[in-house]
Design a protein around this motif. Structure first.
Motif, PDB file in Angstrom:
ATOM      1  N   SER A 152       0.684  -1.346  -0.047  1.00  9.84           N
ATOM      2  CA  SER A 152      -0.043   0.089  -0.035  1.00  9.84           C
ATOM      3  C   SER A 152       0.911   1.285   0.058  1.00  9.84           C
ATOM      4  N   ALA A 153       1.699   1.233   0.829  1.00 11.99           N
ATOM      5  CA  ALA A 153       2.796   2.359   0.885  1.00 11.99           C
ATOM      6  C   ALA A 153       3.597   2.320  -0.556  1.00 11.99           C
ATOM      7  N   TYR A 154       3.846   1.249  -1.088  1.00 14.47           N
ATOM      8  CA  TYR A 154       4.498   1.385  -2.401  1.00 14.47           C
ATOM      9  C   TYR A 154       3.823   1.836  -3.486  1.00 14.47           C
ATOM     10  N   ALA A 155       2.280   1.695  -3.390  1.00 15.70           N
ATOM     11  CA  ALA A 155       1.263   2.100  -4.416  1.00 15.70           C
ATOM     12  C   ALA A 155       1.238   3.752  -4.207  1.00 15.70           C
ATOM     13  N   ILE A 156       1.430   4.240  -2.910  1.00  8.79           N
ATOM     14  CA  ILE A 156       1.072   5.532  -2.942  1.00  8.79           C
ATOM     15  C   ILE A 156       2.432   6.319  -3.169  1.00  8.79           C
ATOM     16  N   ALA A 157       3.343   5.746  -3.148  1.00  7.65           N
ATOM     17  CA  ALA A 157       4.799   6.425  -3.628  1.00  7.65           C
ATOM     18  C   ALA A 157       4.518   6.358  -5.037  1.00  7.65           C
ATOM     19  N   VAL A 159       1.752   6.796  -6.760  1.00  8.77           N
ATOM     20  CA  VAL A 159       1.000   7.889  -7.252  1.00  8.77           C
ATOM     21  C   VAL A 159       1.676   9.250  -7.340  1.00  8.77           C
ATOM     22  N   LEU A 160       2.439   9.488  -6.160  1.00 14.44           N
ATOM     23  CA  LEU A 160       3.386  10.579  -6.062  1.00 14.44           C
ATOM     24  C   LEU A 160       4.348  10.747  -7.154  1.00 14.44           C
ATOM     25  N   ALA A 161       4.898   9.650  -7.376  1.00 13.44           N
ATOM     26  CA  ALA A 161       5.892   9.705  -8.657  1.00 13.44           C
ATOM     27  C   ALA A 161       4.986  10.104  -9.856  1.00 13.44           C
ATOM     28  N   PHE A 162       3.809   9.720 -10.119  1.00 10.71           N
ATOM     29  CA  PHE A 162       3.026   9.925 -11.207  1.00 10.71           C
ATOM     30  C   PHE A 162       2.821  11.543 -11.263  1.00 10.71           C
ATOM     31  N   GLY A 163       2.449  12.110 -10.151  1.00 13.72           N
ATOM     32  CA  GLY A 163       2.056  13.419 -10.096  1.00 13.72           C
ATOM     33  C   GLY A 163       3.269  14.354 -10.486  1.00 13.72           C
ATOM     34  N   ALA A 164       4.391  13.876 -10.056  1.00 15.69           N
ATOM     35  CA  ALA A 164       5.828  14.623 -10.347  1.00 15.69           C
ATOM     36  C   ALA A 164       6.027  14.441 -11.681  1.00 15.69           C
ATOM     37  N   CYS A 165       5.895  13.413 -12.169  1.00 18.58           N
ATOM     38  CA  CYS A 165       6.188  13.323 -13.776  1.00 18.58           C
ATOM     39  C   CYS A 165       5.110  14.336 -14.687  1.00 18.58           C
ATOM     40  N   ALA A 175      11.968  23.375  -8.057  1.00 18.18           N
ATOM     41  CA  ALA A 175      12.537  22.388  -7.318  1.00 18.18           C
ATOM     42  C   ALA A 175      11.649  21.354  -6.736  1.00 18.18           C
ATOM     43  N   THR A 176      10.597  22.009  -6.224  1.00 18.79           N
ATOM     44  CA  THR A 176       9.634  21.027  -5.520  1.00 18.79           C
ATOM     45  C   THR A 176       9.333  19.937  -6.294  1.00 18.79           C
ATOM     46  N   HIS A 177       8.835  19.912  -7.547  1.00 18.83           N
ATOM     47  CA  HIS A 177       8.558  18.805  -8.322  1.00 18.83           C
ATOM     48  C   HIS A 177      10.022  17.555  -8.263  1.00 18.83           C
ATOM     49  N   TRP A 178      10.932  18.194  -8.388  1.00 20.46           N
ATOM     50  CA  TRP A 178      12.297  17.003  -8.519  1.00 20.46           C
ATOM     51  C   TRP A 178      12.266  16.414  -7.081  1.00 20.46           C
ATOM     52  N   TRP A 179      12.079  17.250  -5.852  1.00 20.22           N
ATOM     53  CA  TRP A 179      12.302  16.710  -4.612  1.00 20.22           C
ATOM     54  C   TRP A 179      11.199  15.647  -4.388  1.00 20.22           C
ATOM     55  N   LEU A 180      10.016  15.872  -5.010  1.00 21.91           N
ATOM     56  CA  LEU A 180       8.806  15.056  -4.727  1.00 21.91           C
ATOM     57  C   LEU A 180       8.892  13.847  -5.572  1.00 21.91           C
ATOM     58  N   LEU A 181       9.595  14.014  -6.758  1.00 20.02           N
ATOM     59  CA  LEU A 181       9.969  12.859  -7.649  1.00 20.02           C
ATOM     60  C   LEU A 181      11.022  11.939  -6.688  1.00 20.02           C
ATOM     61  N   GLY A 187      10.490   5.958  -1.930  1.00 17.02           N
ATOM     62  CA  GLY A 187       9.443   5.286  -1.268  1.00 17.02           C
ATOM     63  C   GLY A 187       9.259   4.011  -2.195  1.00 17.02           C
ATOM     64  N   LEU A 188       9.522   4.113  -3.449  1.00 16.57           N
ATOM     65  CA  LEU A 188       9.695   2.710  -4.264  1.00 16.57           C
ATOM     66  C   LEU A 188      10.592   2.087  -3.777  1.00 16.57           C
ATOM     67  N   SER A 189      11.918   2.499  -3.546  1.00 15.02           N
ATOM     68  CA  SER A 189      13.015   1.829  -3.501  1.00 15.02           C
ATOM     69  C   SER A 189      13.010   0.897  -2.182  1.00 15.02           C
ATOM     70  N   VAL A 190      12.517   1.653  -0.894  1.00 17.38           N
ATOM     71  CA  VAL A 190      12.430   1.186   0.459  1.00 17.38           C
ATOM     72  C   VAL A 190      11.170   0.275   0.724  1.00 17.38           C
ATOM     73  N   PHE A 191      10.249   0.615   0.187  1.00 21.29           N
ATOM     74  CA  PHE A 191       8.981  -0.338   0.486  1.00 21.29           C
ATOM     75  C   PHE A 191       8.765  -1.718  -0.445  1.00 21.29           C
ATOM     76  N   ARG A 192       9.454  -1.940  -1.044  1.00 19.64           N
ATOM     77  CA  ARG A 192       9.469  -3.287  -1.764  1.00 19.64           C
ATOM     78  C   ARG A 192      10.999  -3.600  -2.214  1.00 19.64           C
ATOM     79  N   ASN A 193      11.595  -4.856  -1.536  1.00 20.14           N
ATOM     80  CA  ASN A 193      12.856  -5.093  -1.765  1.00 20.14           C
ATOM     81  C   ASN A 193      13.454  -5.487  -3.134  1.00 20.14           C
ATOM     82  N   ASN A 194      12.522  -5.969  -3.985  1.00 22.78           N
ATOM     83  CA  ASN A 194      12.794  -6.150  -5.493  1.00 22.78           C
ATOM     84  C   ASN A 194      12.562  -4.887  -6.264  1.00 22.78           C
ATOM     85  N   ALA A 195      12.385  -3.590  -5.840  1.00 25.45           N
ATOM     86  CA  ALA A 195      11.895  -2.409  -6.534  1.00 25.45           C
ATOM     87  C   ALA A 195      13.193  -1.823  -7.524  1.00 25.45           C
TER      88      ALA A 195
END
Length: 512
Positions: A152-157, A159-165, A175-181, A187-195
């Motif tokens: 669930s946390a992975y999916a939320i991350a 959605v945030l990445a989609f908004g930044a893109c 720079a805000t959009h780059w920081w959010l990306l 989030g994608l990296s730490v919330f799933r080990n094979n991400a």
């Protein structure tokens, strides 16, 4: 002449709470009112789901998290970052409701941010609003935000990445959009080990979409990946967090062997069979291989995990010989397991959807003699809703959405991945805007990551592409620059300056 500041006679005065809310809304900058309103609306719907299943929907993994963090059995086979959030919620509040509430807030804010990005791409307000609301109203995606799951946390991350893109696709430079990306990629990296493949592939797609910002793309994707790898292979072992077992790492290879042996036993040598017999009876290897879509049937007893770990190098030799002699079987097994990432479901069992109920035995953990029997944290692992009526309505909606005839639409991430690519291709051709390719970056990364390594056809592995697919649909109505009304003149096209970026447009400077 003085101006009378008192309300006109007969004017209706709002109740104090509504009046305070109106004044707060008036203080929001005009350009931020739509995303804030969308985020508030999404949060309202998510709170209904949250209350209907309070403290949240759970699975076998949920109980595993709680057992690990409350008994000192910290392991990195699941997301340690999410385990920390579970631990904090339990320690601070004594339950899991705080964690799931936080997930609803972050998801609602990310959906509001994505809505703002859709508007920047020329999507009309009504469609930009309906897409995020559909995400939270539809049971398959609306309830996903209240699961106590790392996914669930992975999916939320995602959605945030989609908004930044979306914002970066229209060359929004703050720079805000780059920081959010970067935050989303972390989030994608730490919330799933094979991400890791997901983040790297997303970075490659972003590089193709907006190559002039390659330094920022590299920083936003490679740094989170390096940090996550460092945590998993250096930091966690150093602080006593147990690494996954060898049999867990190589379960995919064992499953390939099982599939190959089931389909072509004559391809195996006597020495291969001798190694396999030391781990499990050959009848079990063939039985586990009969189901190419799931690793679990093979890894269940009588499969001897300690023996597999002791003989791991020899099993990998068997796998290598099978790959050289019958690569078709290994590739077939891999694609069969990863079918959820690329193909439509053939049967009702191709995609497993978690039921909306928590069994009394807590998925076996609370049975006598099992790890959670008598644990003081068992009350945190049960549904404790404030309204039985709301709970019944939530269960009814969730169960109705699980109708087999709706699986392809509501639960199939592969279908929504391909749909997203077609929609993005149309946007690129319609505007024309090559940078719109960035909108497909997150979905492509998620799809490749699941295709590379997935143990079973579980909805949660491809839930994020479903959310992003729903958000992509309004792009079909994105206006071409020439279709804008006279009040919105078409910005002149800029020539790229060789060796350096082109000067910003006046409206970009104003936005910054």
């Amino acid at each position: 002449m003085s101006v009378d500041a008192t309300p006109a006679a007969g004017a209706r005065r709002l109740p104090p709470p509504l009046d305070a809310l109106r004044r707060a809304a008036d203080r929001i900058p005009p350009h931020a009112r739509l995303p804030v309103a969308v985020a508030a609306g999404c949060e309202f719907v998510l709170l209904l789901w949250w209350l209907a299943f309070y403290p949240g929907l759970m699975s076998f993994d949920t109980v595993t998290y709680v057992w690990q963090v409350t008994t000192g059995h910290w392991r990195s086979d699941h997301s340690v970052a999410y385990d920390v959030l579970v631990w904090l919620s339990l320690q601070i509040t004594g339950g899991l409701g705080a964690l799931t509430f936080l997930q609803t807030v972050v998801l609602a804010a990310s959906l509001g941010y994505a809505c703002h990005g859709l508007r920047a791409l020329g999507v009309r307000g009504r469609w930009a609003v309906l897409a995020p609301l559909a995400v939270v109203v539809i049971p398959s995606t609306g309830t996903f935000g209240i699961f106590v799951w790392k996914d669930s946390a992975y999916a939320i991350a995602a959605v945030l990445a989609f908004g930044a893109c979306a914002h970066l696709a229209v060359r929004r430079r703050p720079a805000t959009h780059w920081w959010l990306l970067a935050a989303a990629m972390a989030g994608l990296s730490v919330f799933r080990n094979n991400a890791y493949p997901a983040v790297v592939v997303a970075g490659l797609v972003l590089l193709a979409a907006i190559p002039r910002w390659w330094r920022r793309i590299a920083a936003a994707t490679l740094i989170p990946t390096a940090v996550a790898l460092g945590l998993n292979f250096a930091v966690y072992p150093a602080i006593g967090i147990q690494s996954p077992s060898t049999s867990s790492y190589y379960a995919f290879n064992y499953a390939d062997i099982a599939v190959a042996y089931h389909r072509a036993p004559q391809s195996f040598r006597g020495s291969d069979l001798a190694v396999m017999r030391q781990v499990a009876p050959l009848s079990h290897w063939s039985g586990g291989g009969a189901n190419c879509a799931w690793v679990d049937p093979l890894m269940a007893p009588p499969f001897d995990r300690p023996a597999a770990e002791r003989l791991n190098s020899r099993l990998l030799d068997v796998w290598s010989r099978v790959l050289k002699k019958r690569p078709d079987l290994v590739i077939s097994a891999h694609l069969c397991r990863g079918r959820i990432a690329w193909a439509l479901p053939r049967t009702d069992t191709d995609i497993y959807v978690q039921p909306p109920a928590i069994p009394a035995d807590r998925f076996g953990y609370a049975l006598p003699g099992h790890p959670m029997a008598g644990s003081r944290w068992l009350p945190a692992l049960r549904t404790d809703v404030p309204s039985a009526t709301l709970h019944r309505a939530g269960v009814w909606a969730y169960t109705a959405a699980r109708a087999p005839e709706l699986t392809w639409l509501l639960w199939t991430g592969s279908m929504w991945s391909w749909a997203t690519y077609l929609i993005v291709a149309r946007v690129m051709r319609r505007r024309p805007l090559r940078a719109a390719l960035a909108l497909a970056a997150t979905t492509a990364g998620l799809q490749v990551a699941v295709l590379v390594a997935t143990p079973a056809g579980l909805f949660r592995y491809m839930a994020a592409p479903v959310l992003l697919g729903f958000l992509s649909v309004p792009l079909l109505a994105a206006a071409h620059p020439a279709d804008r009304p006279p009040a919105e003149p078409v910005p002149p096209r800029r020539r790229a300056f060789r060796g350096r970026s082109a000067p910003p447009r006046p409206e970009e400077e104003a936005a910054a």
